[in-house]
Design a protein around this motif. Structure first.
Motif, PDB file in Angstrom:
ATOM      1  N   UNK A  50       6.967  29.546  26.659  1.00 58.68           N
ATOM      2  CA  UNK A  50       7.049  30.415  25.479  1.00 58.68           C
ATOM      3  C   UNK A  50       7.315  31.855  25.890  1.00 58.68           C
ATOM      4  N   UNK A  51       6.736  32.289  27.022  1.00 55.28           N
ATOM      5  CA  UNK A  51       6.905  33.684  27.450  1.00 55.28           C
ATOM      6  C   UNK A  51       8.371  34.026  27.654  1.00 55.28           C
ATOM      7  N   UNK A  52       9.123  33.134  28.336  1.00 57.82           N
ATOM      8  CA  UNK A  52      10.545  33.405  28.596  1.00 57.82           C
ATOM      9  C   UNK A  52      11.293  33.508  27.273  1.00 57.82           C
ATOM     10  N   UNK A  53      11.095  32.499  26.410  1.00 55.88           N
ATOM     11  CA  UNK A  53      11.860  32.450  25.166  1.00 55.88           C
ATOM     12  C   UNK A  53      11.533  33.656  24.289  1.00 55.88           C
ATOM     13  N   UNK A  54      10.258  34.027  24.217  1.00 54.81           N
ATOM     14  CA  UNK A  54       9.860  35.145  23.356  1.00 54.81           C
ATOM     15  C   UNK A  54      10.518  36.438  23.824  1.00 54.81           C
ATOM     16  N   UNK A  84       6.298  43.962  26.378  1.00 51.13           N
ATOM     17  CA  UNK A  84       5.165  44.278  25.492  1.00 51.13           C
ATOM     18  C   UNK A  84       5.426  43.767  24.086  1.00 51.13           C
ATOM     19  N   UNK A  85       6.668  43.957  23.603  1.00 52.03           N
ATOM     20  CA  UNK A  85       6.992  43.533  22.231  1.00 52.03           C
ATOM     21  C   UNK A  85       7.023  42.014  22.098  1.00 52.03           C
ATOM     22  N   UNK A  86       7.219  41.310  23.218  1.00 47.94           N
ATOM     23  CA  UNK A  86       7.290  39.858  23.136  1.00 47.94           C
ATOM     24  C   UNK A  86       5.914  39.209  23.010  1.00 47.94           C
ATOM     25  N   UNK A  87       4.862  40.018  23.210  1.00 51.61           N
ATOM     26  CA  UNK A  87       3.504  39.438  23.166  1.00 51.61           C
ATOM     27  C   UNK A  87       3.180  38.759  21.832  1.00 51.61           C
ATOM     28  N   UNK A  88       3.361  39.449  20.663  1.00 51.67           N
ATOM     29  CA  UNK A  88       2.983  38.758  19.421  1.00 51.67           C
ATOM     30  C   UNK A  88       3.835  37.532  19.156  1.00 51.67           C
ATOM     31  N   UNK A 127      15.103  39.558  31.940  1.00 51.65           N
ATOM     32  CA  UNK A 127      14.311  40.139  33.028  1.00 51.65           C
ATOM     33  C   UNK A 127      12.851  40.254  32.605  1.00 51.65           C
ATOM     34  N   UNK A 128      12.623  40.673  31.338  1.00 51.83           N
ATOM     35  CA  UNK A 128      11.247  40.787  30.840  1.00 51.83           C
ATOM     36  C   UNK A 128      10.573  39.426  30.814  1.00 51.83           C
ATOM     37  N   UNK A 129      11.351  38.376  30.468  1.00 53.73           N
ATOM     38  CA  UNK A 129      10.800  37.014  30.472  1.00 53.73           C
ATOM     39  C   UNK A 129      10.354  36.603  31.853  1.00 53.73           C
ATOM     40  N   UNK A 130      11.199  36.900  32.859  1.00 58.38           N
ATOM     41  CA  UNK A 130      10.840  36.568  34.241  1.00 58.38           C
ATOM     42  C   UNK A 130       9.580  37.336  34.642  1.00 58.38           C
ATOM     43  N   UNK A 131       9.534  38.615  34.203  1.00 57.20           N
ATOM     44  CA  UNK A 131       8.366  39.445  34.512  1.00 57.20           C
ATOM     45  C   UNK A 131       7.100  38.829  33.902  1.00 57.20           C
ATOM     46  N   UNK A 132       7.206  38.369  32.642  1.00 56.51           N
ATOM     47  CA  UNK A 132       6.065  37.720  31.986  1.00 56.51           C
ATOM     48  C   UNK A 132       5.607  36.504  32.773  1.00 56.51           C
ATOM     49  N   UNK A 133       6.584  35.663  33.171  1.00 59.32           N
ATOM     50  CA  UNK A 133       6.254  34.451  33.916  1.00 59.32           C
ATOM     51  C   UNK A 133       5.591  34.814  35.237  1.00 59.32           C
ATOM     52  N   UNK A 134       6.119  35.859  35.884  1.00 57.46           N
ATOM     53  CA  UNK A 134       5.562  36.310  37.152  1.00 57.46           C
ATOM     54  C   UNK A 134       4.097  36.702  36.975  1.00 57.46           C
ATOM     55  N   UNK A 135       3.804  37.408  35.856  1.00 58.08           N
ATOM     56  CA  UNK A 135       2.417  37.828  35.608  1.00 58.08           C
ATOM     57  C   UNK A 135       1.511  36.638  35.340  1.00 58.08           C
TER      58      UNK A 135
END
Lengths: 246, 93
Positions: free
Chosen positions: B41-45, A169-173, B77-85
């Protein structure tokens, strides 16, 4: 240093102060970045005031343009958020038009691209993120916190899943702002670098010139596309805040 | 009379076409460049956020590098989750 070299692809991103101002020790000088933000707002307002001054039932081209842009954002908002999103239309529309014009004004030679600076895009994304979080808590109360704990997850996995969801969630912005900034920065640097090749190659410079024309068309596409992506992601985040169950 | 009916029929066809294009299952125009950029960008962020939280926690508790390791892994793990979404939303389109 930069002034010595006539071919300097980074020079276009330099901030220069036009009018120096300070309030309580904080530098709030009017810079070239501020100037081009004013230009973007002026361009948006001119477009809509001119095209909508003579409203006719059979619209002319300018009126069509503004009505199409209105419909485009209204449809996007309705598809992504639904009827509840209608209240946020003025914000989403202003956001889209501002970023769109910032990107496009930046494509004109000798101008400054406001959106190529990370702090500008991050200010936007951070503001949207805060607003969306506040809206989420206002509409759902503390029930908004369940977006961090998706249903159907066993309780013993919660210590692992909840931090991951919070980081996500925090990575969104950050992803929102970096995407817009990186696209504009990279695109404009590449344009300048290839323009430099034309000068350096002399007669053979026609080869990068052809490439530059193609690249410029691509940059025009990206300018519009990035404004679209920024806006549609804002809509998606808004939808998550209004309907956390989905 | 017949020209009026023709007009109405034309209008009806236009309305049908408009309805079809605004229905949710209409094929969206594919935007491959933007989508690929989005995934990277999702992974890196997410990694950056994880690392940032880790550094802050370590500075606060003075336990470097314990929290950096933990939160960097969680961030990945959150990056992978973002990519998955993102991939899931691509599939829906």
């Amino acid at each position: 240093m930069a002034a010595d070299n006539p071919i300097d692809p980074i020079h276009q991103f330099e901030i220069s102060k036009i009018a120096e101002m300070q309030i309580a020790g904080v530098d709030i000088s009017f810079t070239n970045s501020s100037l081009f933000m004013v230009f973007a707002i002026a361009a948006t307002m001119t477009l809509f005031m001119l095209s909508l001054s003579k409203r006719s039932i059979i619209p002319n081209r300018m009126q069509m343009l503004s009505e199409l842009s209105y419909n485009f954002i209204a449809n996007m908002l309705r598809d992504q958020v639904g009827d509840q999103g209608r209240a946020y239309f003025p914000f989403i529309f202003s956001l889209f038009m501002f970023i769109f014009f910032c990107n496009f004004i930046g494509l004109i030679p000798y101008t400054f691209t406001v959106t190529s600076h990370l702090i500008v895009t991050f200010a936007f994304a951070g503001l949207i993120f805060l607003a969306v979080t506040i809206i989420g808590f206002m509409k759902n109360g503390l029930g908004y916190l369940r977006i961090f704990y998706p249903s159907g997850i066993p309780i013993f996995l919660a210590p692992l899943i909840v931090p991951i969801e919070i980081i996500s969630y925090l990575s969104k912005p950050i992803s929102l702002s970096v995407r817009l900034c990186a696209n504009m920065l990279a695109g404009h640097s590449i344009l300048k670098i290839f323009a430099g090749f034309i000068v350096m190659l002399g007669f053979l410079g026609f080869a990068p010139l052809i490439f530059l024309v193609v690249l410029y068309a691509l940059e025009t596409l990206i300018a519009a596309l990035q404004a679209y992506i920024f806006t549609i992601l804002t809509c998606i985040y808004l939808n998550d805040a209004l309907h956390p169950d989905h | 009379m017949s020209s009026d009916q023709n007009d109405i029929r034309n209008l009806q066809e236009k309305i049908q076409a408009a309805k079809k294009s605004s229905s949710p299952d209409a094929p969206n125009t594919p935007k491959p460049i933007g989508k690929i950029m989005k995934v990277v960008v999702e992974i890196v962020a997410a990694m950056a956020v994880g690392l940032g939280i880790g550094i802050l926690a370590d500075n606060y508790f003075e336990t470097r590098p314990l929290f950096i390791i933990i939160f960097f892994l969680l961030g990945s793990a959150a990056g992978i989750l973002n990519v998955f979404r993102v991939a899931k939303s691509l599939q829906n389109n």
